[in-house]
Design an enzyme around this catalytic site. Structure first.
Site, PDB file in Angstrom:
ATOM      1  N   HIS A 144       0.805  -1.229   0.000  1.00  0.00           N
ATOM      2  CA  HIS A 144       0.000   0.000   0.000  1.00  0.00           C
ATOM      3  C   HIS A 144       0.838   1.279   0.000  1.00  0.00           C
ATOM      4  O   HIS A 144       0.332   2.341  -0.349  1.00  0.00           O
ATOM      5  CB  HIS A 144      -0.922   0.042   1.226  1.00  0.00           C
ATOM      6  CG  HIS A 144      -1.985  -1.002   1.239  1.00  0.00           C
ATOM      7  ND1 HIS A 144      -2.888  -1.179   0.221  1.00  0.00           N
ATOM      8  CD2 HIS A 144      -2.268  -1.957   2.156  1.00  0.00           C
ATOM      9  CE1 HIS A 144      -3.702  -2.178   0.508  1.00  0.00           C
ATOM     10  NE2 HIS A 144      -3.357  -2.674   1.667  1.00  0.00           N
ATOM     11  N   HIS A 181      -6.537  -7.447   0.140  1.00  0.00           N
ATOM     12  CA  HIS A 181      -6.704  -6.022  -0.222  1.00  0.00           C
ATOM     13  C   HIS A 181      -6.083  -5.716  -1.582  1.00  0.00           C
ATOM     14  O   HIS A 181      -5.110  -6.342  -1.986  1.00  0.00           O
ATOM     15  CB  HIS A 181      -6.046  -5.134   0.851  1.00  0.00           C
ATOM     16  CG  HIS A 181      -6.648  -5.303   2.191  1.00  0.00           C
ATOM     17  ND1 HIS A 181      -6.231  -6.289   3.071  1.00  0.00           N
ATOM     18  CD2 HIS A 181      -7.664  -4.649   2.807  1.00  0.00           C
ATOM     19  CE1 HIS A 181      -6.951  -6.220   4.180  1.00  0.00           C
ATOM     20  NE2 HIS A 181      -7.829  -5.243   4.058  1.00  0.00           N
ATOM     21  N   TYR A 307      -3.554 -11.403   9.759  1.00  0.00           N
ATOM     22  CA  TYR A 307      -3.691 -10.855  11.113  1.00  0.00           C
ATOM     23  C   TYR A 307      -4.058 -11.919  12.149  1.00  0.00           C
ATOM     24  O   TYR A 307      -4.118 -11.623  13.335  1.00  0.00           O
ATOM     25  CB  TYR A 307      -4.675  -9.669  11.070  1.00  0.00           C
ATOM     26  CG  TYR A 307      -4.174  -8.680  10.076  1.00  0.00           C
ATOM     27  CD1 TYR A 307      -4.642  -8.687   8.760  1.00  0.00           C
ATOM     28  CD2 TYR A 307      -3.108  -7.845  10.380  1.00  0.00           C
ATOM     29  CE1 TYR A 307      -4.107  -7.845   7.806  1.00  0.00           C
ATOM     30  CE2 TYR A 307      -2.563  -6.993   9.425  1.00  0.00           C
ATOM     31  CZ  TYR A 307      -3.059  -7.003   8.142  1.00  0.00           C
ATOM     32  OH  TYR A 307      -2.515  -6.184   7.182  1.00  0.00           O
TER      33      TYR A 307
HETATM   34  C1  NHB Z   1      -5.926   0.543   7.638  1.00  0.00           C
HETATM   35  N1  NHB Z   1      -6.682  -0.620   7.263  1.00  0.00           N
HETATM   36  C2  NHB Z   1      -6.031  -1.699   6.644  1.00  0.00           C
HETATM   37  C3  NHB Z   1      -5.079  -1.436   5.667  1.00  0.00           C
HETATM   38  C4  NHB Z   1      -4.415  -2.497   5.032  1.00  0.00           C
HETATM   39  C5  NHB Z   1      -4.658  -3.791   5.394  1.00  0.00           C
HETATM   40  C6  NHB Z   1      -3.942  -4.910   4.693  1.00  0.00           C
HETATM   41  O1  NHB Z   1      -3.782  -5.980   5.215  1.00  0.00           O
HETATM   42  N2  NHB Z   1      -3.494  -4.708   3.451  1.00  0.00           N
HETATM   43  O2  NHB Z   1      -2.937  -5.744   2.754  1.00  0.00           O
HETATM   44  C7  NHB Z   1      -5.582  -4.047   6.399  1.00  0.00           C
HETATM   45  C8  NHB Z   1      -6.279  -3.003   7.009  1.00  0.00           C
HETATM   46  S1  NHB Z   1      -8.215  -0.616   7.735  1.00  0.00           S
HETATM   47  O3  NHB Z   1      -8.686   0.710   7.848  1.00  0.00           O
HETATM   48  O4  NHB Z   1      -8.956  -1.452   6.822  1.00  0.00           O
HETATM   49  C9  NHB Z   1      -8.209  -1.361   9.211  1.00  0.00           C
HETATM   50  C10 NHB Z   1      -7.606  -0.956  10.354  1.00  0.00           C
HETATM   51  C11 NHB Z   1      -7.782  -1.858  11.413  1.00  0.00           C
HETATM   52  C12 NHB Z   1      -8.534  -2.967  11.038  1.00  0.00           C
HETATM   53  C13 NHB Z   1      -8.899  -4.092  11.816  1.00  0.00           C
HETATM   54  C14 NHB Z   1      -8.314  -4.307  13.037  1.00  0.00           C
HETATM   55  C15 NHB Z   1      -8.692  -5.423  13.742  1.00  0.00           C
HETATM   56  C16 NHB Z   1      -9.617  -6.295  13.215  1.00  0.00           C
HETATM   57  C17 NHB Z   1     -10.146  -6.015  11.949  1.00  0.00           C
HETATM   58  N3  NHB Z   1      -9.780  -4.935  11.269  1.00  0.00           N
HETATM   59  S2  NHB Z   1      -8.984  -2.835   9.409  1.00  0.00           S
HETATM   60 ZN    ZN Z   2      -4.308  -7.218   3.210  1.00  0.00          ZN
END
Ligand code: NHB
Ligand code: ZN
Length: 378
Positions: A144, A181, A307
């Site tokens: 990203h 993503h 995660y």
């Molecule tokens: C910043 N975000 C991303 C960005 C990239 C990824 C990713 O894995 N990209 O490959 C995942 C979340 S976000 O806004 O969707 C989230 C922040 C925290 C999230 C979260 C945290 C705990 C459980 C589920 N979701 S999603």
């Molecule tokens: Zn991802």
């Protein structure tokens, strides 16, 4: 499934190189959203006795010059400034560089950037020097990050730097992004060129990060039709994912005739991930990777999202074993993190029972649109 031969290469004893150093792991362990994940991945691969079947290569740190090939000097200087403790007005500027919530400011971030970038640049150099045909770097894949900002837990885009390095030797690079993503940072970097073809399969739903990557997103100018996007909805399973992705990759291979492949193997689409979106098992990623390996091109496999740390380690250990053509025991071997693999302590990940929002009609429509786009590749 096609398993690559492990015959010796001209240059060295091993066909598969594995990028690792204690320093790289320690820095990645500090990442805010995936604490200790790097150690768990490496420890499981070690516990399965796979390191002895690969050439373990220690990466060198990227220099500022290396990182300036993609990132702006302003952004890199700012990351460097964070390293100096006494500078306390960092917070105001931080937001303009995408630092803050998802990419928190912390002292070691510049050192992390140099190590993570250096690891993928090292992987690219190994492919360029023909020292190996398959390079594994589970500590890269930060798709990203943008030229002048961090994004989505990614501080620097090691993938863009690695592809730029590969372009010094290879004319046509294929980038495949299997993460949940959209690989927006890599697509953005190469959307105007036909020398890098990016394919990203990802969840594409209103409000889901990063929001880009619709099927009509095909690239611009000389790069038109050299950005391929496969947008999907929640709940997709191996049985639908594998044929869709593999058929599209086969079309891309035939039309584009890539000379080298970079594959981001993010594991956040695996069942049980806190993202709770796709319902894949590691077998789906493995089958897509086996197709890529069957082309016998130089290839780099990178990590990315993931995660549920134990499942991410299971996934990448399984893929590492698959690449080596070695079957792994179902029982997780005893090692430092064994307790994380309870209650079943098995390598296999059970598919979930979440609703699948990908109808056959929807998948047929996506496939038709994508292959229509690909037909314009000359
Ligand atoms: C910043 N975000 C991303 C960005 C990239 C990824 C990713 O894995 N990209 O490959 C995942 C979340 S976000 O806004 O969707 C989230 C922040 C925290 C999230 C979260 C945290 C705990 C459980 C589920 N979701 S999603
Ligand atoms: Zn991802």
């Amino acid at each position: 499934a096609v398993v690559p031969d492990t015959r010796e290469t001209t240059a060295g004893k091993f066909t598969v190189c594995y990028i690792y150093s204690p320093d790289l792991i320690e820095r990645c362990d500090e990442l805010h959203k995936i604490p200790m994940r790097a150690s768990m991945v490496h420890s499981l691969i070690e516990a399965y006795g796979l390191l002895r079947h690969m050439q373990v290569i220690s990466p060198t740190k990227a220099t500022l010059e290396d990182m300036k090939q993609f990132h702006s000097e302003d952004y890199l200087n700012f990351l460097g400034k964070i390293a100096d403790e006494d500078d306390d007005n960092v917070d105001e500027e931080a937001h303009q560089y995408g630092l803050g919530y998802d990419c928190p400011v912390y002292k070691g971030v510049y050192n992390l950037a140099c190590l993570v970038s250096g690891a993928t640049l090292k992987a690219a150099d190994l492919l360029i020097s023909l020292q190996a045909r398959i390079i594994i770097n589970w500590f890269g894949g930060w798709h990203h990050a943008k030229r002048d900002s961090a994004a989505g837990f990614c501080y620097v885009n090691d993938i863009v730097m690695g592809i730029q390095r590969l372009r010094q030797r290879f004319d046509r690079v294929l980038y495949v992004d299997l993460d949940l993503h959209h690989g927006d940072g890599v697509e953005d970097a190469f959307c105007t060129t036909n020398k890098v073809l990016t394919v990203s399969v990802h969840k594409h739903s209103p409000g889901f990060f990063p929001g880009t990557g619709s099927v009509t997103d095909v690239g611009v100018g000389k790069g038109k039709y050299y950005s391929v996007n496969i947008p999907l909805h929640d709940g997709i399973k191996d049985e639908q994912f594998v044929p869709l992705v593999c058929r599209i990759l086969a079309h891309v291979k035939d039309r584009y005739k890539p000379e080298v492949v970079v594959c981001q193997c993010g594991a956040d689409g695996i069942a049980g991930d806190p993202m709770e979106s796709f319902n894949l098992t590691p077998v789906a990623l493995m089958k897509c990777i086996y197709l890529l390996l069957s082309w016998n091109l130089p290839i780099m496999l990178l990590g990315g999202g993931g995660y549920h740390h134990a499942n991410t380690a299971r996934c990448w250990a399984y893929i590492t074993g698959g690449v080596l053509g070695r079957k792994l025991a179902c029982e997780i071997p005893d090692h430092k993190f064994l307790m994380e693999y309870g209650p079943d302590y098995e390598l296999q990940i059970e598919v979930g029972n979440m609703k699948n929002h990908n109808s056959i009609e929807f998948l047929k429509r996506v496939y038709k649109q994508v292959t229509e786009n690909i037909s314009h590749i000359v």
